[in-house]
Design an enzyme around this catalytic site. Structure first.
Site, PDB file in Angstrom:
ATOM      1  CG  HIS A 143      -0.393  -0.077   2.535  1.00  0.00           C
ATOM      2  ND1 HIS A 143       0.327   0.963   3.061  1.00  0.00           N
ATOM      3  CD2 HIS A 143      -0.408  -1.047   3.479  1.00  0.00           C
ATOM      4  CE1 HIS A 143       0.734   0.642   4.276  1.00  0.00           C
ATOM      5  NE2 HIS A 143       0.308  -0.580   4.556  1.00  0.00           N
ATOM      6  CG  HIS A 192       4.184  -1.527   2.164  1.00  0.00           C
ATOM      7  ND1 HIS A 192       2.907  -1.958   1.975  1.00  0.00           N
ATOM      8  CD2 HIS A 192       4.548  -1.955   3.395  1.00  0.00           C
ATOM      9  CE1 HIS A 192       2.511  -2.645   3.030  1.00  0.00           C
ATOM     10  NE2 HIS A 192       3.483  -2.642   3.925  1.00  0.00           N
ATOM     11  CB  CYS A 213       1.868  -8.922  21.004  1.00  0.00           C
ATOM     12  SG  CYS A 213       0.869  -8.324  19.606  1.00  0.00           S
ATOM     13  CB  CYS A 260       4.472  -7.402  17.927  1.00  0.00           C
ATOM     14  SG  CYS A 260       3.423  -5.991  18.136  1.00  0.00           S
ATOM     15  CB  CYS A 298      -0.019  -5.183  21.806  1.00  0.00           C
ATOM     16  SG  CYS A 298       0.783  -4.570  20.315  1.00  0.00           S
ATOM     17  CG  HIS A 337      -1.065  -5.735  16.786  1.00  0.00           C
ATOM     18  ND1 HIS A 337       0.297  -5.640  16.962  1.00  0.00           N
ATOM     19  CD2 HIS A 337      -1.255  -6.024  15.476  1.00  0.00           C
ATOM     20  CE1 HIS A 337       0.904  -5.893  15.825  1.00  0.00           C
ATOM     21  NE2 HIS A 337      -0.012  -6.116  14.903  1.00  0.00           N
ATOM     22  CE  LYS A 364       1.819   2.002  10.346  1.00  0.00           C
ATOM     23  NZ  LYS A 364       2.341   0.744  10.846  1.00  0.00           N
ATOM     24  CE  LYS A 390      -4.414  -7.898   5.429  1.00  0.00           C
ATOM     25  NZ  LYS A 390      -5.352  -8.509   4.621  1.00  0.00           N
TER      26      LYS A 390
HETATM   27  N1  MSP Z   1       8.896  -7.183   7.951  1.00  0.00           N
HETATM   28  C1  MSP Z   1       9.056  -6.068   8.804  1.00  0.00           C
HETATM   29  C2  MSP Z   1      10.347  -5.330   8.493  1.00  0.00           C
HETATM   30  C3  MSP Z   1      11.581  -6.148   8.577  1.00  0.00           C
HETATM   31  S1  MSP Z   1      12.981  -5.243   8.088  1.00  0.00           S
HETATM   32  C4  MSP Z   1      14.231  -6.187   8.523  1.00  0.00           C
HETATM   33  C5  MSP Z   1       7.897  -5.114   8.638  1.00  0.00           C
HETATM   34  N2  MSP Z   1       7.191  -5.207   7.499  1.00  0.00           N
HETATM   35  S2  MSP Z   1       5.926  -4.304   7.112  1.00  0.00           S
HETATM   36  O1  MSP Z   1       5.383  -4.890   5.910  1.00  0.00           O
HETATM   37  O2  MSP Z   1       5.054  -4.165   8.217  1.00  0.00           O
HETATM   38  O3  MSP Z   1       6.519  -2.921   6.709  1.00  0.00           O
HETATM   39  C6  MSP Z   1       6.689  -1.877   7.630  1.00  0.00           C
HETATM   40  C7  MSP Z   1       7.224  -0.691   6.880  1.00  0.00           C
HETATM   41  O4  MSP Z   1       6.324  -0.323   5.811  1.00  0.00           O
HETATM   42  C8  MSP Z   1       7.361   0.582   7.700  1.00  0.00           C
HETATM   43  O5  MSP Z   1       8.517   0.610   8.483  1.00  0.00           O
HETATM   44  C9  MSP Z   1       7.378   1.608   6.573  1.00  0.00           C
HETATM   45  O6  MSP Z   1       8.585   1.545   5.898  1.00  0.00           O
HETATM   46  C10 MSP Z   1       6.278   1.080   5.665  1.00  0.00           C
HETATM   47  N3  MSP Z   1       4.963   1.545   6.104  1.00  0.00           N
HETATM   48  C11 MSP Z   1       3.867   0.768   6.343  1.00  0.00           C
HETATM   49  N4  MSP Z   1       2.808   1.576   6.679  1.00  0.00           N
HETATM   50  C12 MSP Z   1       3.187   2.862   6.666  1.00  0.00           C
HETATM   51  C13 MSP Z   1       2.520   4.099   6.864  1.00  0.00           C
HETATM   52  N5  MSP Z   1       1.229   4.197   7.150  1.00  0.00           N
HETATM   53  N6  MSP Z   1       3.252   5.230   6.719  1.00  0.00           N
HETATM   54  C14 MSP Z   1       4.581   5.200   6.378  1.00  0.00           C
HETATM   55  N7  MSP Z   1       5.222   4.052   6.182  1.00  0.00           N
HETATM   56  C15 MSP Z   1       4.587   2.857   6.349  1.00  0.00           C
HETATM   57  O7  MSP Z   1       7.696  -4.301   9.522  1.00  0.00           O
END
Ligand code: MSP
Length: 634
Positions: free
Chosen positions: A19, A22, A127, A130, A144, A147, A296, A299
């Site tokens: 989304h 990412h 959790c 997490c 948590c 969550h 935020k 998903k």
């Molecule tokens: N798999 C772990 C990361 C492991 S790195 C060794 C993870 N994955 S995640 O799919 O949840 O991705 C989290 C990351 O996605 C955040 O740190 C950020 O880079 C991005 N984001 C997800 N949602 C976001 C927002 N709403 N706003 C900004 N960035 C966001 O955590």
């Protein structure tokens, strides 16, 4: 040897489709990489997917697939998305890659040999969202904080990493390297956390509970904790320990993450590296969240916005520009399509787009696109030149400190300056009075546009290259370096300047689409289901009488209507092409009175006028006789 630059994004969990959150981090990595290419550096950009752990097993089960098949599918979606956002990474890593798994085993063995892994019984609050244990102190109202669910008490024997041993070292390292974690607020957050005693990290899960992971090299009955596995991707992506990439790029490693994963990156990871005898990374760059209605985007909250939907409606470069211009790196930002449209129309269509098109038109008109050698500079010229050259340094400084919005603001200051320069020098008058002077002015415009085109390339690669093509420049995109950009007047055009379609069309039609043309992008795509009677009855449809109708400046489609629906309402309607405003007062219309207010072209609309639209035009729905204003429509 050129200096080097290595940037990583988080590897994303494959339990959900990509989304806008990412997309933001990955676009930032792309923008930074392109900037370092401009700076003449050798770059390496790593992204990928995180595929082990409970979360993925649960998502695969929901989809009725094996974890590996499911991971293949979703990882493929991330991998397919990035090129469509013009993101050029060097390597896409998956934690299910055999090579990565090998590196994880190597590191585990090293850490164990170093005496930093022990086996112990542990009971703690876990959790599942997490995938980690929480201490009482970290919970908020017993839940948590991410969550908002109560963790479960789990008792089991596991392997632990002696993280506590590195607490003092880490505090000192952060203090000695002020930009190790940046911006400062996150550095302070980590230091505050380190003021309390650090607990050791549980780094295994018994296979009896979870088998989808990397088996510990020293105990068949356990898999590696997903975070211990995932963080190591930053090394395996460089072919640690023997690949040449590792030697070349590890010393300049910069991680990009959002604040949700500050703790694993700011605390676990440097301690893991230290224990394995590897130098810490150079920078951890932490950004805030994209929020929607102050929550935020994620998903689990269910308010996801798909990047490609926005790209399809607004264009890729406009989308990339907006993300980087709107968010102050480090702070949260609120996503809104109004803001996106505002930026496109003001910054891109008006300021930059108009400047380019008026300049190209003048080149073509006055010199048939061929610029003569410039005569001596005069009044205004040096000032513009100074400002354009200074911009390069200012921009470089901001980009290196990740102040993308400031870098863009600085470029836009100069764009504004050129527009003023054109107004002040009035080339259309010079065309009649002094061709020499005209040539000097046009030369200064072209040189400044050349600089602007190079500096916007990291953000909007396709548009920058189009602009460079239109200006007849010999170089495009990555062929530029900042050193070349600085050379005023050295770059000779290789072909005539050509007039071309607008770089950034205005997008008002798309917004006006709320009542007519194309619809604005929905938050999460929805099917159009049948509605129940109760749902229909939630609509407050009312008969209204138009009191006044006015055109909205600069809008072809919209009219501002003041309507009596038992109270006075302002409603913006996309009917300007079908009804003259002066014909509307006194007419009756049907209004959706409880539609959420929306701002269209700066006017707040509180309701919607119903009309039938089709090839024969747009027709207001009216009652067959006069009905009191405010009557309910059923
Ligand atoms: N798999 C772990 C990361 C492991 S790195 C060794 C993870 N994955 S995640 O799919 O949840 O991705 C989290 C990351 O996605 C955040 O740190 C950020 O880079 C991005 N984001 C997800 N949602 C976001 C927002 N709403 N706003 C900004 N960035 C966001 O955590």
């Amino acid at each position: 040897m050129p200096s080097t630059f290595y940037v990583t994004t988080p590897i994303y969990y494959v339990n959900a489709d990509p989304h806008i959150g990412h997309a933001y981090t990955t676009i930032v990595a792309d923008v930074l990489t392109r900037f370092h290419v401009l700076a003449g550096e050798e770059t390496y950009f790593l992204t990928g997917t995180d595929e082990h752990g409970d979360k993925i097993v649960a998502a695969a089960e929901r989809a009725g697939q094996s974890p590996k098949d499911y991971a293949d599918l979703v990882s493929g979606r991330f991998r397919a998305l990035w090129p469509r956002l013009n993101i050029h990474y060097n390597h896409f890593i998956r934690t299910t890659d055999e090579r990565h798994q090998e590196t994880v085993r190597t590191i585990l063995n090293r850490v164990k040999d170093n005496g930093d892994i022990y086996f112990s019984d542990y009971a703690g609050l876990y959790c599942f969202g997490c995938e980690r244990f929480y201490t009482e102190r970290e919970l908020v109202d017993g839940k948590c904080p991410d969550h908002r669910t109560a963790p479960e008490m789990i008792r089991e024997a596991n392997y632990f990493f002696r993280m506590s041993k590195y607490q003092e070292w880490l505090i000192r390292h952060i203090q000695d390297h002020p930009d190790f974690i940046r911006p400062e607020r996150y550095r302070n957050e980590v230091l505050a956390f380190l003021r309390e005693p650090l607990e050791d990290l549980c780094i295994s899960r018994p296979k009896s509970r979870l088998s989808w992971g990397i088996t510990l090299p020293f105990d068949e009955d356990f898999v590696t904790y997903v975070w211990f596995d995932a963080l190591i991707n930053y090394l395996s992506g460089l072919e640690y320990p023997d690949g040449p990439l590792f030697k070349r790029f590890w010393p300049v490693c910069q991680h990009l993450v959002a604040k949700d994963i500050l703790k694993p990156h700011g605390i676990y990871w440097p301690c893991m590296l230290k224990s394995a005898g590897i130098e810490p990374y150079q920078h951890l760059n932490v950004h805030g969240y994209w929020n929607l209605d102050e929550g935020k985007i994620s998903k689990s909250v269910g308010n996801v916005i798909k990047p490609l939907d926005l790209v399809e409606v607004y264009g890729l470069d406009a989308f990339r520009y907006f993300l980087l211009r709107e968010m102050v790196f480090g702070l949260d930002a609120e996503f809104s399509q109004d803001a996106l449209v505002g930026r496109i129309n003001a910054d891109l269509a008006n300021d930059l787009g108009n400047l380019v098109s008026r300049s190209l038109t003048m080149f073509e008109k006055f010199f048939k696109g061929e610029l003569p050698e410039p005569p001596a500079a005069q009044e205004w010229d040096d000032e513009l030149k100074d400002q354009a050259l200074k911009l390069i340094d200012i921009y470089e400084g901001y980009m290196r400190e990740l102040a993308f919005h400031k870098a863009l603001m600085a470029v836009w200051d100069v764009i504004g300056r050129v527009n003023k320069y054109i107004d002040a020098t009035a080339p259309w008058v010079l065309a009649k009075t002094s061709r020499q002077r005209l040539a000097a002015v046009m030369f200064h415009i072209r040189e400044t546009l050349r600089i602007v085109s190079a500096l916007i390339w990291p953000f909007m690669p396709a548009s920058a290259e189009k602009m460079q093509e239109q200006l007849g420049l010999p170089r495009k995109g990555p062929e530029f370096t900042l050193a070349l950009v600085r050379q005023w007047g050295k770059e000779k055009p290789v072909k005539p300047v050509t007039r071309a379609p607008a770089l950034f069309p205005r997008v008002e039609d798309k917004r006006e689409g709320q009542e007519g043309g194309k619809k604005a992008v929905d938050v999460q795509e929805k099917e159009v289901p049948l509605v129940s009677l109760e749902e229909f009855q939630r609509l407050d449809l009312r008969l209204g009488t138009i009191l006044r109708a006015e055109a909205i400046p600069k809008s072809k489609k919209l009219l501002k209507l003041t309507v009596d629906i038992g109270e006075e309402r302002t409603v913006v309607a996309g009917i300007a092409e079908h009804y003259a405003p002066e014909t509307l007062a006194g007419r009756q219309v049907v209004i959706v009175a409880n539609l959420q207010p929306a701002k269209l072209m700066g006017v707040e609309s509180r309701g919607m006028v119903l009309a039938a639209g089709g090839e024969g035009g747009v027709h207001l729905i009216v009652p067959d006789t006069h009905v009191p204003s405010g009557s309910k429509v059923r």
